[in-house]
Scaffold this motif. Structure first.
Motif, short mmCIF file in Angstrom:
data_model
loop_
_atom_site.label_atom_id
_atom_site.label_comp_id
_atom_site.label_asym_id
_atom_site.label_seq_id
_atom_site.Cartn_x
_atom_site.Cartn_y
_atom_site.Cartn_z
N GLY A 168 0.79 -1.38 -0.07
CA GLY A 168 0.02 0.01 0.31
C GLY A 168 1.03 1.44 0.25
O GLY A 168 0.02 2.39 0.33
N LEU A 169 1.94 0.79 -0.94
CA LEU A 169 2.53 2.15 -0.45
C LEU A 169 2.87 3.54 -1.78
O LEU A 169 2.33 2.78 -2.64
CB LEU A 169 4.38 1.59 -0.85
CG LEU A 169 4.44 1.10 1.12
CD1 LEU A 169 6.54 0.73 0.32
CD2 LEU A 169 4.35 2.31 1.97
N PRO A 200 1.72 5.42 -14.44
CA PRO A 200 1.06 6.73 -13.88
C PRO A 200 1.22 7.08 -12.38
O PRO A 200 1.66 6.11 -11.82
CB PRO A 200 -0.34 6.50 -14.27
CG PRO A 200 -0.35 6.34 -15.30
CD PRO A 200 0.49 5.29 -15.81
N ALA A 201 1.56 7.86 -11.39
CA ALA A 201 1.22 8.19 -10.10
C ALA A 201 0.50 7.22 -9.01
O ALA A 201 -0.28 6.55 -9.49
CB ALA A 201 1.88 9.13 -9.24
N SER A 202 0.81 6.56 -8.11
CA SER A 202 0.22 5.59 -7.47
C SER A 202 -0.39 6.13 -5.80
O SER A 202 1.21 6.44 -5.77
CB SER A 202 0.10 3.64 -7.02
OG SER A 202 -1.13 3.58 -6.00
N ALA A 203 -0.63 6.49 -5.67
CA ALA A 203 -1.24 7.28 -3.62
C ALA A 203 -0.89 6.24 -2.98
O ALA A 203 -1.15 6.52 -1.63
CB ALA A 203 -2.78 8.04 -3.67
N ALA A 233 -5.05 1.07 1.04
CA ALA A 233 -5.99 -0.37 1.13
C ALA A 233 -6.86 -0.19 0.18
O ALA A 233 -5.94 -1.74 -0.37
CB ALA A 233 -7.36 -0.21 1.97
N GLY A 234 -6.99 0.28 -1.41
CA GLY A 234 -7.24 -0.35 -2.91
C GLY A 234 -5.88 -0.74 -2.95
O GLY A 234 -6.55 -1.67 -4.13
N THR A 235 -4.99 -0.04 -3.27
CA THR A 235 -4.10 -0.63 -4.10
C THR A 235 -3.43 -1.19 -3.57
O THR A 235 -2.81 -2.18 -4.22
CB THR A 235 -2.39 0.85 -4.18
OG1 THR A 235 -2.99 1.95 -4.32
CG2 THR A 235 -1.91 0.33 -4.58
N ALA A 236 -3.36 -1.85 -2.18
CA ALA A 236 -2.95 -3.06 -1.77
C ALA A 236 -3.78 -3.88 -1.70
O ALA A 236 -3.77 -5.30 -1.84
CB ALA A 236 -2.72 -3.04 0.36
#
Length: 207
Positions: free
Chosen positions: A74-75, A83-86, A89-92
């Motif tokens: 989730g980093l 593209p950049a990722s914030a 939890a959604g990303t993880a």
């Protein structure tokens, strides 16, 4: 007296002609050396670019693995190959789904499920509720047993990219030195030709 003056004039003309021939030879030699240095420079640049192109796939895959690892935790990641990722939890969660769809997870999981089913079938209890319970327990605990291995694989692939990037940086440093030496050699050749032509012309004038 006339013969002496005539001889002097002939000698002077010959001296000037010889000096100009020598000066032109110096200029021609310098031009040839300079052209050779420029051809060498172009070849060195071409080989350097090919070397960098050969390393680029390893860099790209290594960067992708590094970003996948960051997503799993989730980093946030900067823009670059994607593209950049914030993060968060959604990303993880999305990264965990990728993990569950990977061969690292699926192939051993399917083999494990088949082993349970074959074992139950051999005992005549494939359709028993206990089979479903056994499969559920296996599935629930399975992810934890494979996640460390998956992370290890990502780290290994990211390391390949890091090594490729380091190799590219080393090539760039070395190539910079080589190109600098080649350019300096070309400049020295031109300077030497100009100097040689000037000396030859001056000698002719003195003569």
């Amino acid at each position: 007296g006339a013969a002496t003056i005539g001889g002097a004039l002939i000698s002077s003309s010959a001296s000037k002609s010889a000096a100009e021939t020598q000066a032109q030879a110096a200029r021609d030699a310098a031009a040839l050396q300079y052209k050779t240095s420029q051809d060498t420079l172009a070849l060195q640049k071409e080989m350097f670019n090919k070397g960098q192109e050969g390393l680029q796939p390893f860099k790209d895959v290594g960067t992708s693995a590094f970003y996948s690892l960051a997503d799993l935790y989730g980093l946030p990641t900067p823009a670059g190959a994607r593209p950049a990722s914030a993060g968060g939890a959604g990303t993880a969660g999305a990264a965990f789904d990728v993990f569950r769809g990977s061969p690292e997870y699926q192939i051993p999981f399917q083999q494990g499920v088949k082993a349970i089913e074959y074992s139950r079938a051999a005992k005549g209890g494939l359709q028993n509720p206990g089979t479903a319970d056994a499969l559920m327990q296996y599935g629930q605990g399975y992810a934890g047993t494979r996640l460390d291995s998956y992370i290890g694989k990502l780290l290994s692939i990211a390391g390949i990219g890091e090594n490729a990037a380091a190799a590219g940086a080393g090539q760039a440093t070395q190539q910079g030195q080589v190109l600098g030496n080649t350019m300096m050699a070309g400049g020295n050749a031109l300077a030497g030709g100009i100097t040689g032509a000037g000396q030859a012309t001056a000698a002719g004038q003195v003569g």
